[in-house]
Write a protein that holds these residues in place. Structure first.
Motif, PDB file in Angstrom:
ATOM      1  N   ALA A  53      16.698 -39.887  72.371  1.00  0.00           N
ATOM      2  CA  ALA A  53      16.951 -40.345  71.018  1.00  0.00           C
ATOM      3  C   ALA A  53      15.716 -40.153  70.154  1.00  0.00           C
ATOM      4  N   LEU A  54      14.575 -40.487  70.731  1.00  0.00           N
ATOM      5  CA  LEU A  54      13.322 -40.323  69.990  1.00  0.00           C
ATOM      6  C   LEU A  54      13.118 -38.862  69.611  1.00  0.00           C
TER       7      LEU A  54
ATOM      8  N   VAL B 256      25.888 -35.951  66.944  1.00  0.00           N
ATOM      9  CA  VAL B 256      24.489 -36.147  66.559  1.00  0.00           C
ATOM     10  C   VAL B 256      23.582 -36.489  67.732  1.00  0.00           C
ATOM     11  N   ARG B 257      24.118 -37.167  68.750  1.00  0.00           N
ATOM     12  CA  ARG B 257      23.250 -37.585  69.850  1.00  0.00           C
ATOM     13  C   ARG B 257      23.255 -36.561  70.970  1.00  0.00           C
TER      14      ARG B 257
ATOM     15  N   MET C 118      15.232 -36.533  69.300  1.00  0.00           N
ATOM     16  CA  MET C 118      16.157 -36.058  68.289  1.00  0.00           C
ATOM     17  C   MET C 118      15.840 -36.660  66.933  1.00  0.00           C
ATOM     18  N   GLY C 119      15.395 -37.913  66.979  1.00  0.00           N
ATOM     19  CA  GLY C 119      15.046 -38.583  65.733  1.00  0.00           C
ATOM     20  C   GLY C 119      13.919 -37.853  65.025  1.00  0.00           C
TER      21      GLY C 119
END
Lengths: 328, 390, 287, 253
Positions: free
Chosen positions: B8-9, B88-89, B11-12
């Motif tokens: 997640a990080l 998105v994830r 991708m963020g």
């Protein structure tokens, strides 16, 4: 925090201490902002958790504070969801007025049903809420010309918030919007809980026999909180409609009514934040477990629920606050 | 969890998953793996699984990766969120699954916004494919099998019928399509009742049908426990072929229902796009492999929807040579035609919906086992509602 | 027309009897122990699957599978009672709700894992199939069988409660637990045995239900609603109450669907809300 | 006592449960400022009479007048609002509220402030002050902010009275206020009762005859649901019928 001897000298300051924002609360709202920066791919989940948390708070107001155990509150959630969806189909897609409209509609139905609700107690009360929930579901299914029936309502079109913020694929707008409404909902619920009215609700929950003996028209109180709670549930339902642009019969289902009570008990009743914590834990656990094991994840959820009850009979918040020492 | 946070990080911070997309094609499967419709989800998943097992997990030089998501039931909001998260994830290239119409309707917007191919492997309401230009359907629509069935019923010599359908969207669709086909051909509907979706006991409704004494009764109910229950209720009331013809959509005579109904099921005539017992090398091989992979469980409409859905994805990927953009894949899917275990099928280039043979089957005893025996076929049937103004 | 009415009442009665067998155990345990056991439906499901296993794996005939379902569900339930539920007798109702719902989740997942998510068909013996025709009316044999079984259970329960020593102890405990304890009754054992019998009956109901309404892993959750309706309408702790409630609900449901099919799906809930509004303690309830 | 100001009057109250007559033509009068005791053997219908007067149960026939007004059809809360309040023999308190909260709640209900959900409780200053005054008066100020369930038994009995006082009753009905309280403490409890405002009419049930004779101005003797006698303590003490049915058994006097 406050000690007995201080309070004994000044009842006013002791009562003020009871309703003050705690560090825990402030920390909670700061943490609630973290997903924007650290978990941007979890924003849609976060948004739906916020919506569920708002719904849980609405149930906590009647169940945790007023002692009305309900297994049919999805009725108001769903009515709000449909109201918000139908108003967009009628050509008015502005979200904020949509929320108000949905809340008002759910409140109206809540007020009407409250005349039945306040006249029964115990198992009969639970079962009547359940029955009313099922009746609403069946009615929505029967009125498929209006609701779209089992396929769900099609053509929900919500305008951008303030004409500017579109609901995006990542869920930035959805989470911001849901979080702000949740925050306002918590502020409102706090205000209610810490008013004289909130005190009278706790009185009802603590001892219904005593209430008339101190001259309380407690049925009016119950009708009032039931209506307020219905409005809040309706707003939560409307939020779901607006952030997902979908409405289905599932919003009215018994499953949703039961799940929300499960989350509330899990987090701890009568504490406002119990519902929020319960919603977070339940939904994050479900998301993670079903991601790992989509077919049998609910086995682990079931174990989690059983374990929590054996270890922390007052829910997670109740258990934590007991660990943290005595505070009420 | 830690891994997920790291992902997640990453991708963020904008390191979104394009980098490894050259090697893998990610397919997000959204179905109800749990809850009252879990069986649909699991059968569909088994169809997907079998196809991958038979055809390998590499297409056009890329590895196929399936990411499974559970909706728990007909929740469009959950389906939409899962679709968003998959995009998105997990960075999926294709959305697939969708056993229930609300799931498909919920995710349709995401497919449009993200420009991803969305393969509907079951959801059978006509309008589904119209909700996004990226939707392709490999299952069936309810009007597709029931409208021609109505005509067929009249032509088979039945002049009046009673309809008994579950009181929800698919039931209403089925009732309307059958009635339209039947009355257009000259038949008459002499009575119609709706049964609650989760109805446990059908005796009251069957008794009503008996009172009307029709030549035939048309039934549409969800699969699961209800077919057997209604079949037994019909037999108890003496509503059995040939005195009273019983028509229905294929779920009515699925294998478990036949086993439970016993000889009461004899003579029931159903319409469907997939027939387990259809004697065809492709189908026999499919059924055998499926049973072997699933503890003897037979494939059903969900399984074949998933199986053919994967076929469509594989073939489209071959044609685009691994290009996973939604537009390219949809283009490749349009007009595609192939021989499936269910028989010949194709994708209508106009509507992106399935075109296939409709089978009329009758329950007969073959070698001591009750089977759906094909007694008629109607080739190349399109959904009659697309293009027609609803 | 009269014939139709007779048939409708007969069918409704049979459905009601099924609900009765599924529910009566919960009514007694709730009345006796004040324990909100939402996993009651899960024990019914357990009985159903046990019957399936007995018939398929052990090759037992249907009638022999029924006692297996009863005994198996009773035995397993009492293990749960001794090991887990007992700790929660003094907990408040919400905790019992959450705990037993958790158990329903676990049970449903386990069933799905062990038996798959599909329906479990059974083959009845020939003598339970078909219909008996009397005066032009067709009575389903299995429905008659259900009615007979339920009546037998009712008679046994009523006799057992009214005429045995143990029954008297149970009644005393239902009326006043503290007094019963004071009189030296072993309330613990009474609880355990009652719980076992109640869950066993649920298991039997689950096995009997397969033929009529099928069996899959969602059974425990789905039929929970029906069970709760029967228990609340009948009144807690009352066998007669559960019996009458099940008959009323079964007959009204079938008759309503027959005469006014437009409101078929609403009927059972309208009855529920209406009856409980007028008589919150249920038809035969004391509180 | 002609011209006396009668606050509460019952007129031929009748009530049966099945075949059991629990109130038999009960007519009593309570003047302003009265300190009346209600006595009678177990099962005489003392608590039933209080239930009838406060509205927990409805009489089969007969009437109840408060300051000349017929309140027979009024519900419990309505009668409290008109000035008839009771306490309970077995504590009916709010276990998880603090005494301060509980009494403030009672004051707010009386002043019709309890429906206000938008104003913080802390803004109801007058109500809080009054509640604290009541608690101080009953020597509960020290424990005002502890949950009620943690109070000693004697303090809980005082809370029963505190909650009743917060309704500003004209008529206060005390159902065995000292039930279960050790003898030395019960005297203290009754001194609190004795110190109640002079214009408040009090009717109390009590078994301890020494307390009854010490604190009551009149005694109502109830036997088998009917009034045997209503008179001054001295009269009651000498009455042979009372001695026989009640005092004799109890072994007092």
């Amino acid at each position: 925090m406050t000690t007995v001897s201080q309070a004994a000298t000044d009842p006013h300051s002791w009562l003020r201490g009871q309703s003050r924002w705690s560090y825990f609360e402030i920390a909670f709202w700061v943490i609630a902002l973290l997903p924007f920066y650290f978990f941007p791919t979890y924003l849609t989940l976060a948004s739906q958790i916020a919506i569920t948390a708002l719904f849980a708070i609405s149930v906590d107001l009647v169940l945790g504070y007023a002692g009305i155990i309900t297994l049919g509150h999805a009725m108001f959630f769903g009515l709000g969801a449909y109201a918000a969806g139908l108003i967009t189909k009628a050509g008015w897609g502005e979200p904020l007025t949509g929320l108000v409209f949905a809340g008002a509609f759910a409140a109206l139905i809540g007020f009407l049903t409250s005349f039945i609700i306040v006249r029964v107690r115990h198992l009969a009360l639970i079962m009547i809420t359940l029955g009313l929930g099922f009746l609403t579901l069946e009615l929505a299914n029967a009125m498929s010309w209006l609701t779209g029936g089992a396929d769900g309502l099609r053509g929900v079109d919500v305008w951008p918030i303030f004409g500017w913020f579109e609901f995006d694929l990542w869920g930035y707008t959805a989470y911001s919007y849901s979080l702000i409404v949740l925050f306002l909902g918590v502020v409102a619920a706090r205000r209610i809980v810490h008013s004289a009215f909130g005190l009278s609700l706790r009185g009802v929950r603590e001892n219904l026999t005593r209430m008339p003996a101190i001259g309380s028209p407690y049925r009016f109180h119950l009708q009032k909180i039931y209506t307020i709670s219905a409005a809040l549930a309706g707003v939560a339902g409307a939020l779901l409609t607006q952030t997902t642009e979908t409405v289905s019969l599932e919003t009215l289902s018994f499953q949703r009514s039961a799940d929300i009570v499960v989350m509330l008990i899990l987090g701890g009743t009568g504490r406002l934040y119990g519902g929020i914590i319960g919603a977070i834990i339940f939904m994050v656990a479900r998301d993670q477990l079903s991601g790992m094991n989509p077919q049998y994840w609910y086995f682990w959820i079931g174990l989690l629920l059983m374990a929590v009850i054996l270890v922390m009979p007052n829910g997670i918040l109740g258990g934590l606050s007991r660990l943290a020492g005595r505070r009420s | 969890m830690v891994k997920k946070i790291v992902v997640a990080l990453a991708m963020g911070f904008g390191l979104a998953g394009g980098a490894n997309a050259q090697e893998t094609v990610k397919i997000g499967v959204i179905v109800p793996y749990s809850g009252p419709f879990a069986d649909a989800g699991n059968q569909l998943d088994a169809g997907i699984e079998l196809y991958i097992q038979q055809h390998g997990d590499e297409v056009a030089g890329k590895k196929i990766e399936i990411i499974r998501k559970d909706t728990g039931g007909p929740s469009p909001d959950v389906a939409k969120r899962l679709a968003q998260e998959l995009v998105v994830r997990d960075g999926v290239d294709i959305l697939a699954g969708f056993a229930l119409t609300p799931e498909a309707l919920g995710a349709a917007d995401v497919a449009t916004q993200a420009e991803k191919l969305m393969v509907v492997m079951n959801a059978a309401t006509s309008v589904v494919t119209e909700m996004s230009p990226y939707i392709v359907r490999t299952s069936v629509t309810i009007p597709q099998v029931n409208y021609p069935f109505g005509k067929w019923a009249y032509e088979s010599g039945v002049t009046q019928a009673y309809t008994l359908v579950a009181d929800y969207g698919p039931g209403h669709d089925a009732e309307q399509s059958f009635a339209r086909g039947f009355t257009e051909a000259g038949g008459e509907i002499i009575g119609a009742d709706n049964t609650p979706v989760a109805n446990p006991d059908f005796s009251a409704y069957v008794q009503r049908v008996r009172g009307a004494d029709p030549e035939a009764v048309y039934i549409f109910i969800p699969g699961g426990a209800q077919p057997a229950a209604i079949g037994k209720a019909l037999a108890e009331r003496g509503l059995t072929p040939p005195d009273t013809k019983i028509f229905g959509q294929g779920e009515l005579t699925h294998p478990e229902a036949l086993e439970s109904m016993g000889e009461n099921a004899l003579g029931i005539i159903t319409t469907f796009h997939y027939t387990l017992e259809r004697d065809d090398p492709l189908n026999n091989e499919f059924v055998e492999a499926y049973r072997e992979a699933n503890d003897g469980r037979s494939p059903d409409l969900f399984s074949i929807g998933g199986y053919d859905g994967m076929h469509l994805i594989y073939e489209a990927l071959k044609e685009t040579e691994g290009d996973t953009s939604g537009d390219a894949l949809v283009e490749a899917a349009k007009g595609m035609s192939w021989d499936s275990p269910r028989g010949p099928m194709s994708i209508d280039p106009e509507t992106r919906d399935v075109v296939q043979t409709v089978y009329i089957r009758e329950v007969q005893e073959v070698d001591g086992v009750l089977q759906n025996v094909i007694i008629d076929e109607i080739p190349n049937v399109k959904d009659p509602l697309h293009g027609a103004d609803e | 027309m009269v014939g139709n009415l007779v048939i409708v009442i007969f069918d409704g009665l049979a459905f009601g009897m099924l609900l009765f067998v599924l529910s009566v155990g919960l009514s007694v345990t709730l009345g006796l122990m004040n324990f909100v056991n939402l996993a009651h439906g899960a024990f019914a499901m357990l009985g159903g699957y046990l019957a399936i296993v007995a018939m398929r794996q052990l090759g037992l005939p249907f009638l022999a599978a029924l006692p297996v379902a009863f005994l198996g569900a009773a035995l397993i339930s009492v293990l749960f009672e001794r090991a887990l539920f007992r700790r929660l007798y003094r907990a408040d109702a919400l905790n019992q709700v959450l705990f037993t719902i958790g158990l329903v989740f676990v049970a449903a997942a386990s069933a799905a894992y062990l038996f798959g998510t599909g329906q479990q068909p059974i083959q009845l013996p020939g003598y339970l199939q078909g219909v008996v025709e009397i005066g032009g009316m067709r009575f389903g044999v299995y429905r008659m069988f259900l009615i007979v079984v339920a009546l037998a259970i009712t008679v046994l329960l009523v006799l057992g409660l009214d005429y045995t020593r143990f029954g008297a102890q149970v009644r005393a405990s239902v009326d006043n637990q503290r007094a019963a304890q004071g009189l030296g009754l072993n309330v613990d054992t009474i609880f355990a045995v009652t719980f076992a019998v109640g869950s066993g009956l649920a298991g039997l109901g689950g096995a009997l239900a397969i033929e009529m309404v099928g069996l899959d892993p969602s059974f425990g959750f789905h039929y929970l609603v029906y069970v709760l309706i029967v228990v609340s309408v009948g009144g807690l702790g009352s066998i007669a109450g559960s019996f009458v409630a099940a008959v009323v609900l079964g007959v009204c449901d079938v008759a309503g669907k027959y005469f006014v099919p437009e409101i078929g799906s609403f009927l059972i809930y309208l009855l529920l809300v209406g009856i409980l509004f007028v008589r919150p303690q249920g038809l035969f309830g004391k509180r | 006592m002609p011209g006396e100001d009668i606050v509460l009057r019952t007129e031929a109250l009748q009530k049966s449960f099945g075949s059991l007559e629990v109130a038999r033509s009960v007519s009593i009068e309570l003047p302003r400022g009265a300190r009346h005791a209600l006595i009678g053997p177990n099962g005489a219908g003392k608590t039933t009479l209080i239930n009838l007067i406060t509205g927990q149960i409805r009489p089969d026939s007969g009437k109840i007048f408060l300051e000349g007004r017929d309140v027979t059809q009024m519900d419990v809360a309505g009668r409290v609002r008109h000035g008839v309040t009771r306490t309970f023999q077995i504590n009916e308190l709010f276990p998880n509220l603090t005494p301060l909260e509980a009494v403030t709640l009672a004051v707010c209900e009386r002043e019709d402030l309890a429906g206000q959900f938008w104003r913080p409780l802390t803004a109801q200053k007058a109500a809080i002050d009054e509640a604290f005054d009541i608690l101080t008066q009953l020597q509960l100020a020290d424990v005002a902010t502890r949950p009620t369930r943690t109070l000693s038994y004697g303090q809980k009995r005082l809370m029963e009275i505190a909650l009743a006082l917060a309704t500003r009753p004209k008529v206060l009905l005390l159902d065995e206020p000292a039930a279960g309280v050790p003898k030395d403490e019960s005297a203290m409890l009754f001194s609190v009762i004795a110190a109640l405002p002079a214009d408040m009419s009090v009717l109390f049930i009590e078994h301890d005859m020494s307390l009854v004779f010490k604190f009551s101005s009149q005694i109502v003797v109830l036997v088998g649901g009917g009034v045997l006698l209503q008179a001054e303590p001295d009269v009651v003490r000498r009455d042979p019928r009372v001695r026989e049915v009640y005092l004799g058994q109890a072994g007092y006097v």
